[in-house]
Design a protein around this motif. Structure first.
Motif, PDB file in Angstrom:
ATOM      1  N   ALA A  66     125.895  21.999   6.660  1.00 40.01           N
ATOM      2  CA  ALA A  66     126.354  20.993   7.620  1.00 40.01           C
ATOM      3  C   ALA A  66     127.800  21.221   8.027  1.00 40.01           C
ATOM      4  CB  ALA A  66     126.188  19.594   7.030  1.00 40.01           C
ATOM      5  N   ASP A  67     128.614  21.795   7.153  1.00 41.28           N
ATOM      6  CA  ASP A  67     130.016  22.044   7.469  1.00 41.28           C
ATOM      7  C   ASP A  67     130.205  23.195   8.451  1.00 41.28           C
ATOM      8  OD1 ASP A  67     130.854  19.980   5.899  1.00 41.28           O
ATOM      9  OD2 ASP A  67     131.355  21.223   4.169  1.00 41.28           O
ATOM     10  N   THR A  68     129.177  24.016   8.659  1.00 45.11           N
ATOM     11  CA  THR A  68     129.321  25.175   9.527  1.00 45.11           C
ATOM     12  C   THR A  68     128.594  24.982  10.858  1.00 45.11           C
ATOM     13  OG1 THR A  68     127.415  26.228   8.494  1.00 45.11           O
ATOM     14  CG2 THR A  68     129.588  26.750   7.582  1.00 45.11           C
ATOM     15  N   VAL A  69     128.501  23.761  11.314  1.00 47.88           N
ATOM     16  CA  VAL A  69     127.826  23.468  12.577  1.00 47.88           C
ATOM     17  C   VAL A  69     128.651  24.035  13.726  1.00 47.88           C
ATOM     18  CG1 VAL A  69     127.129  21.622  14.143  1.00 47.88           C
ATOM     19  CG2 VAL A  69     126.740  21.402  11.690  1.00 47.88           C
ATOM     20  N   VAL A  70     127.972  24.749  14.608  1.00 50.71           N
ATOM     21  CA  VAL A  70     128.632  25.308  15.782  1.00 50.71           C
ATOM     22  C   VAL A  70     128.544  24.274  16.898  1.00 50.71           C
ATOM     23  CG1 VAL A  70     128.571  27.142  17.501  1.00 50.71           C
ATOM     24  CG2 VAL A  70     128.075  27.659  15.109  1.00 50.71           C
ATOM     25  N   VAL A  71     129.684  23.793  17.352  1.00 47.11           N
ATOM     26  CA  VAL A  71     129.739  22.770  18.386  1.00 47.11           C
ATOM     27  C   VAL A  71     129.514  23.395  19.763  1.00 47.11           C
ATOM     28  CG1 VAL A  71     131.193  21.043  19.484  1.00 47.11           C
ATOM     29  CG2 VAL A  71     131.231  21.314  17.011  1.00 47.11           C
ATOM     30  N   LEU A  72     130.242  24.451  20.050  1.00 42.91           N
ATOM     31  CA  LEU A  72     130.113  25.149  21.327  1.00 42.91           C
ATOM     32  C   LEU A  72     129.859  26.624  21.073  1.00 42.91           C
ATOM     33  CD1 LEU A  72     133.174  23.754  23.314  1.00 42.91           C
ATOM     34  CD2 LEU A  72     130.803  23.057  23.545  1.00 42.91           C
ATOM     35  N   LYS A  73     129.048  27.210  21.924  1.00 40.50           N
ATOM     36  CA  LYS A  73     128.874  28.658  21.887  1.00 40.50           C
ATOM     37  C   LYS A  73     130.168  29.271  22.407  1.00 40.50           C
ATOM     38  CE  LYS A  73     124.022  28.122  22.931  1.00 40.50           C
ATOM     39  NZ  LYS A  73     123.028  28.176  23.993  1.00 40.50           N
ATOM     40  N   PRO A  74     130.479  30.516  21.998  1.00 36.48           N
ATOM     41  CA  PRO A  74     131.747  31.135  22.449  1.00 36.48           C
ATOM     42  C   PRO A  74     131.931  31.114  23.967  1.00 36.48           C
ATOM     43  CG  PRO A  74     130.759  32.443  20.716  1.00 36.48           C
ATOM     44  CD  PRO A  74     129.760  31.367  21.056  1.00 36.48           C
ATOM     45  N   GLU A  75     130.853  31.388  24.715  1.00 37.27           N
ATOM     46  CA  GLU A  75     130.993  31.397  26.178  1.00 37.27           C
ATOM     47  C   GLU A  75     131.230  29.989  26.717  1.00 37.27           C
ATOM     48  OE1 GLU A  75     126.567  31.500  25.165  1.00 37.27           O
ATOM     49  OE2 GLU A  75     128.331  32.567  24.495  1.00 37.27           O
ATOM     50  N   GLN A  76     130.648  28.980  26.064  1.00 30.88           N
ATOM     51  CA  GLN A  76     130.895  27.589  26.469  1.00 30.88           C
ATOM     52  C   GLN A  76     132.337  27.204  26.165  1.00 30.88           C
ATOM     53  OE1 GLN A  76     127.790  25.690  24.123  1.00 30.88           O
ATOM     54  NE2 GLN A  76     126.917  24.855  26.004  1.00 30.88           N
ATOM     55  N   GLU A  77     132.831  27.629  25.011  1.00 28.68           N
ATOM     56  CA  GLU A  77     134.193  27.263  24.626  1.00 28.68           C
ATOM     57  C   GLU A  77     135.200  27.785  25.647  1.00 28.68           C
ATOM     58  OE1 GLU A  77     137.279  27.454  20.870  1.00 28.68           O
ATOM     59  OE2 GLU A  77     135.180  27.947  20.556  1.00 28.68           O
ATOM     60  N   THR A  78     134.993  28.990  26.140  1.00 25.53           N
ATOM     61  CA  THR A  78     135.898  29.548  27.150  1.00 25.53           C
ATOM     62  C   THR A  78     135.874  28.705  28.418  1.00 25.53           C
ATOM     63  OG1 THR A  78     135.569  31.776  26.275  1.00 25.53           O
ATOM     64  CG2 THR A  78     136.416  31.607  28.520  1.00 25.53           C
ATOM     65  N   VAL A  79     134.682  28.331  28.877  1.00 26.94           N
ATOM     66  CA  VAL A  79     134.547  27.530  30.097  1.00 26.94           C
ATOM     67  C   VAL A  79     135.151  26.145  29.892  1.00 26.94           C
ATOM     68  CG1 VAL A  79     132.876  26.475  31.684  1.00 26.94           C
ATOM     69  CG2 VAL A  79     132.515  28.803  30.854  1.00 26.94           C
ATOM     70  N   VAL A  80     134.902  25.532  28.732  1.00 27.47           N
ATOM     71  CA  VAL A  80     135.452  24.202  28.437  1.00 27.47           C
ATOM     72  C   VAL A  80     136.977  24.266  28.381  1.00 27.47           C
ATOM     73  CG1 VAL A  80     135.650  22.441  26.626  1.00 27.47           C
ATOM     74  CG2 VAL A  80     133.402  23.294  27.303  1.00 27.47           C
ATOM     75  N   ARG A  81     137.512  25.277  27.722  1.00 32.44           N
ATOM     76  CA  ARG A  81     138.970  25.433  27.622  1.00 32.44           C
ATOM     77  C   ARG A  81     139.591  25.535  29.015  1.00 32.44           C
ATOM     78  NH1 ARG A  81     141.372  27.649  23.043  1.00 32.44           N
ATOM     79  NH2 ARG A  81     139.275  28.347  22.526  1.00 32.44           N
TER      80      ARG A  81
END
Length: 102
Positions: free
Chosen positions: A23-38
Motif C-alpha cells: 500500500a505504501d508503494t501506490v503509484v499516483v501518476l504514471k511518469p507521462e501523466q506526471e510530466t503533463v500535470v507538472r
C-alpha cells in the motif's frame, strides 16, 4: 490446537505486513501523466497558500478552507493546490495529499 492458532496468527500478521508494504508503494501518476500535470500546474500560475502548523506530507489532510483546483488532464481524478513552493495533488474525497510535485 494452541500450536496451530499461534501459526495461523503469525501467518496472518505476515500477510497483513506485506499488504501494508504494498500500500505504501501506490503509484499516483504514471511518469507521462506526471510530466503533463507538472506542465499544466506550472502554466496556471496559481497563488500559493500558507498553512501554518500543517506538515506537507503525503497523507496529510488539508483543511476545508483550502481551495482545490481541477486538473484538466485526461484520466487524472485528483485536484491540486500550491502550498508554499510546492504543488500538491489531493484526493478530493478525503482532502489528503497523495503526491507532492517538486
Amino acid at each position: 490446537m494452541k500450536k496451530y492458532l499461534v501459526t495461523i496468527t503469525a501467518g496472518l500478521a505476515l500477510v497483513a505486513g506485506i499488504g501494508a508494504a504494498v500500500a505504501d508503494t501506490v503509484v499516483v501518476l504514471k511518469p507521462e501523466q506526471e510530466t503533463v500535470v507538472r506542465e499544466y500546474i506550472h502554466k496556471q500560475k496559481l497563488a500559493s497558500v500558507s498553512l501554518l502548523g500543517v506538515e506537507l506530507n503525503v497523507g496529510t489532510a488539508l483543511p476545508d478552507t483550502v481551495e482545490l483546483h481541477p486538473i484538466d488532464v485526461p484520466d487524472v481524478k485528483y485536484k491540486y493546490t500550491v502550498v508554499g513552493d510546492h504543488a500538491v495533488l489531493v484526493d478530493p474525497d478525503t482532502r489528503k495529499i497523495v503526491q507532492i510535485i517538486e
